[in-house]
Scaffold this motif. Structure first.
Motif, PDB file in Angstrom:
ATOM      1  N   ALA A 229       0.735  -1.282   0.508  1.00 12.06           N
ATOM      2  CA  ALA A 229      -0.280  -0.155   0.178  1.00 12.06           C
ATOM      3  C   ALA A 229       1.144   1.477   0.473  1.00 12.06           C
ATOM      4  N   ASN A 230       2.234   1.497   0.661  1.00 10.36           N
ATOM      5  CA  ASN A 230       2.839   2.095   0.705  1.00 10.36           C
ATOM      6  C   ASN A 230       3.250   2.528  -0.515  1.00 10.36           C
ATOM      7  N   LEU A 231       4.139   1.425  -1.279  1.00  8.05           N
ATOM      8  CA  LEU A 231       4.610   1.742  -2.521  1.00  8.05           C
ATOM      9  C   LEU A 231       3.510   2.478  -3.440  1.00  8.05           C
ATOM     10  N   LEU A 232       2.711   2.000  -3.412  1.00  7.56           N
ATOM     11  CA  LEU A 232       1.319   2.001  -4.257  1.00  7.56           C
ATOM     12  C   LEU A 232       1.237   3.220  -4.489  1.00  7.56           C
ATOM     13  N   ASP A 233       1.013   3.940  -2.929  1.00 10.82           N
ATOM     14  CA  ASP A 233       0.932   5.730  -2.481  1.00 10.82           C
ATOM     15  C   ASP A 233       2.345   6.494  -3.317  1.00 10.82           C
ATOM     16  N   THR A 234       2.993   5.766  -3.094  1.00 11.06           N
ATOM     17  CA  THR A 234       4.172   6.690  -3.686  1.00 11.06           C
ATOM     18  C   THR A 234       4.371   6.432  -5.287  1.00 11.06           C
ATOM     19  N   LEU A 235       3.629   5.407  -5.927  1.00 14.55           N
ATOM     20  CA  LEU A 235       4.033   5.828  -7.223  1.00 14.55           C
ATOM     21  C   LEU A 235       2.483   7.440  -7.417  1.00 14.55           C
ATOM     22  N   VAL A 236       1.405   6.742  -6.472  1.00 16.25           N
ATOM     23  CA  VAL A 236       0.100   7.843  -7.091  1.00 16.25           C
ATOM     24  C   VAL A 236       0.835   9.572  -6.948  1.00 16.25           C
ATOM     25  N   ASN A 237       2.129   9.622  -5.445  1.00 15.83           N
ATOM     26  CA  ASN A 237       2.528  10.637  -4.808  1.00 15.83           C
ATOM     27  C   ASN A 237       3.642  11.261  -6.364  1.00 15.83           C
ATOM     28  N   PHE A 238       3.775  10.463  -6.922  1.00 15.50           N
ATOM     29  CA  PHE A 238       4.899  11.268  -8.267  1.00 15.50           C
ATOM     30  C   PHE A 238       4.224  10.830  -9.274  1.00 15.50           C
ATOM     31  N   ASN A 239       3.096  11.377  -8.810  1.00 19.76           N
ATOM     32  CA  ASN A 239       2.150  10.329 -10.737  1.00 19.76           C
ATOM     33  C   ASN A 239       2.670   9.586 -11.352  1.00 19.76           C
ATOM     34  N   CYS A 240       3.357   8.504 -11.130  1.00 19.89           N
ATOM     35  CA  CYS A 240       3.257   7.598 -11.716  1.00 19.89           C
ATOM     36  C   CYS A 240       2.198   6.549 -12.021  1.00 19.89           C
ATOM     37  N   LEU A 241       0.919   6.523 -11.386  1.00 21.40           N
ATOM     38  CA  LEU A 241       0.277   5.491 -11.112  1.00 21.40           C
ATOM     39  C   LEU A 241      -1.310   6.265 -11.163  1.00 21.40           C
ATOM     40  N   ASN A 242      -1.663   5.981 -11.784  1.00 25.25           N
ATOM     41  CA  ASN A 242      -3.518   6.744 -11.826  1.00 25.25           C
ATOM     42  C   ASN A 242      -4.083   6.805 -10.036  1.00 25.25           C
ATOM     43  N   ALA A 243      -4.775   7.144  -9.179  1.00 23.42           N
ATOM     44  CA  ALA A 243      -5.137   7.168  -7.999  1.00 23.42           C
ATOM     45  C   ALA A 243      -5.864   6.047  -8.070  1.00 23.42           C
ATOM     46  N   SER A 244      -6.907   5.408  -9.025  1.00 22.19           N
ATOM     47  CA  SER A 244      -7.830   4.978  -8.701  1.00 22.19           C
ATOM     48  C   SER A 244      -7.146   3.188  -9.439  1.00 22.19           C
ATOM     49  N   THR A 245      -5.944   3.411 -10.146  1.00 19.79           N
ATOM     50  CA  THR A 245      -5.591   1.851 -10.552  1.00 19.79           C
ATOM     51  C   THR A 245      -4.702   1.551  -8.924  1.00 19.79           C
ATOM     52  N   GLY A 246      -4.160   2.335  -8.245  1.00 20.08           N
ATOM     53  CA  GLY A 246      -3.284   2.094  -7.126  1.00 20.08           C
ATOM     54  C   GLY A 246      -4.404   1.955  -5.716  1.00 20.08           C
ATOM     55  N   ASP A 247      -6.117   2.195  -5.727  1.00 16.77           N
ATOM     56  CA  ASP A 247      -6.844   1.812  -4.546  1.00 16.77           C
ATOM     57  C   ASP A 247      -7.309   0.212  -5.402  1.00 16.77           C
ATOM     58  N   TYR A 248      -7.317  -0.037  -6.764  1.00 17.10           N
ATOM     59  CA  TYR A 248      -7.616  -1.366  -7.204  1.00 17.10           C
ATOM     60  C   TYR A 248      -7.161  -2.297  -6.515  1.00 17.10           C
ATOM     61  N   LEU A 249      -5.311  -2.243  -6.350  1.00 15.60           N
ATOM     62  CA  LEU A 249      -4.973  -2.741  -6.786  1.00 15.60           C
ATOM     63  C   LEU A 249      -4.670  -3.153  -5.096  1.00 15.60           C
ATOM     64  N   LYS A 250      -4.546  -1.788  -4.208  1.00 14.59           N
ATOM     65  CA  LYS A 250      -4.315  -2.568  -2.673  1.00 14.59           C
ATOM     66  C   LYS A 250      -5.033  -3.387  -2.262  1.00 14.59           C
ATOM     67  N   ASN A 251      -6.492  -2.735  -2.802  1.00 15.97           N
ATOM     68  CA  ASN A 251      -7.943  -3.452  -2.507  1.00 15.97           C
ATOM     69  C   ASN A 251      -7.690  -5.427  -2.979  1.00 15.97           C
ATOM     70  N   ARG A 252      -6.889  -5.585  -4.294  1.00 17.04           N
ATOM     71  CA  ARG A 252      -6.351  -6.241  -4.524  1.00 17.04           C
ATOM     72  C   ARG A 252      -5.318  -7.489  -3.732  1.00 17.04           C
ATOM     73  N   ALA A 253      -4.725  -6.543  -3.033  1.00 19.92           N
ATOM     74  CA  ALA A 253      -3.739  -7.287  -1.981  1.00 19.92           C
ATOM     75  C   ALA A 253      -4.392  -7.666  -0.773  1.00 19.92           C
ATOM     76  N   ARG A 254      -4.688  -7.193  -0.363  1.00 19.22           N
ATOM     77  CA  ARG A 254      -5.692  -6.972   1.078  1.00 19.22           C
ATOM     78  C   ARG A 254      -6.460  -8.343   0.672  1.00 19.22           C
ATOM     79  N   THR A 255      -6.505  -8.758  -0.682  1.00 19.36           N
ATOM     80  CA  THR A 255      -7.692 -10.065  -0.705  1.00 19.36           C
ATOM     81  C   THR A 255      -6.610 -10.993  -0.630  1.00 19.36           C
ATOM     82  N   LEU A 256      -5.995 -10.784  -0.797  1.00 17.88           N
ATOM     83  CA  LEU A 256      -4.814 -12.220  -1.576  1.00 17.88           C
ATOM     84  C   LEU A 256      -4.130 -12.471   0.045  1.00 17.88           C
ATOM     85  N   GLN A 257      -4.353 -11.307   0.535  1.00 17.05           N
ATOM     86  CA  GLN A 257      -4.156 -11.404   2.343  1.00 17.05           C
ATOM     87  C   GLN A 257      -4.870 -12.747   2.913  1.00 17.05           C
ATOM     88  N   GLY A 258      -6.331 -11.940   2.278  1.00 18.12           N
ATOM     89  CA  GLY A 258      -6.853 -13.150   3.454  1.00 18.12           C
ATOM     90  C   GLY A 258      -7.674 -12.032   4.056  1.00 18.12           C
TER      91      GLY A 258
END
Length: 258
Positions: A229-258
């Motif tokens: 999540a921190n990595l995704l936020d960093t990419l978003v903050n540096f304008n290297c990733l769309n915020a909505s994609t970052g949120d999608y991937l955070k949810n994906r990581a939480r789902t995989l963690q169970g």
């Protein structure tokens, strides 16, 4: 401009069936004479790593064409395609993404990519982190490769690593082999954009190892969703990733963690 290539390994449909159903579904698809022929259209090819299936390969895609993956995966799934632990989803990024300071940017990407495997690993199945076809390199090997790239002394030999640099000489791309097989086009696109974001931040000269919140070089098998999540936020903050994609991937990581 960042360019993408996608490779979907699937079981359950033959090369010829994949070719047929994609064309019937409105996706121009070819059966090339040579597996690595460049084409303007999608391709269905044989892949030795899948015993009863095919590999479906995209043409060179710009960001505006990534959505084709949604239609392709939907058609394949409807036709009976499936994925399992023998299949992978590979992403190629064209070398032009590394800009004028190629060696420096690629070297930084190698360091950023491998030092974040514990965070990146939260986005993939656990089995991928112990897979001989996408080996995650230890810190000393990754640092040695990065150093030799920076000095213009590196020639890749092994393509079965998480980050395949042998693809540069063969195809003019870097290939990320870490992701498991998928027939979810939205997930495939988000992963591709995430990889592109890691390259973009590396081109900016950002060393993610210096960010204490990212816990650089932690054990990859930890699959740390907080660091992810921190990595995704960093990419978003540096304008290297769309915020909505970052949120999608955070949810994906939480789902995989169970």
């Amino acid at each position: 401009m960042v360019t993408f290539g996608m490779e979907f390994e699937v079981q359950g449909v033959s090369v010829r069936k994949a070719h047929q159903v994609l064309n019937d579904g409105g996706i121009a698809c070819e059966l090339p004479n040579a597996q690595h022929e460049t084409s303007e259209n999608w391709k269905a090819v044989y892949d030795g790593s899948v015993s009863n299936g095919a590999e479906v390969v995209s043409p060179i895609l710009t960001e505006s064409r990534l959505n084709e993956a949604v239609a392709v995966t939907k058609i394949l799934k409807t036709a009976g395609a499936r994925v399992d632990t023998a299949t992978g989803f590979h992403v190629h990024i064209g070398s032009n993404a590394f800009g004028d300071r190629f060696n420096s940017s690629l070297s930084q990407f190698v360091l950023n990519y491998y030092s974040m495997q514990h965070a990146i690993g939260a986005l993939v199945a656990p089995s991928r982190l112990r897979n001989n076809f996408c080996k995650v390199l230890p810190q000393h090997e990754a640092e040695d490769i990065a150093s030799r790239i920076h000095d213009g002394r590196y020639e890749a030999e092994n393509r079965y690593t998480s980050l395949n640099l042998a693809s540069l000489q063969r195809h003019g791309t870097v290939e990320i082999r870490l992701h498991q097989g998928t027939l979810n086009g939205v997930k495939a696109i988000a992963w591709s954009q995430f990889i592109a974001g890691l390259i973009k931040i590396s081109v900016q000269g950002v060393n993610l190892n210096l960010n204490d919140a990212l816990n650089a070089w932690a054990e990859p098998r930890l699959r740390d969703s907080d660091s992810c999540a921190n990595l995704l936020d960093t990419l978003v903050n540096f304008n290297c990733l769309n915020a909505s994609t970052g949120d999608y991937l955070k949810n994906r990581a939480r789902t995989l963690q169970g």
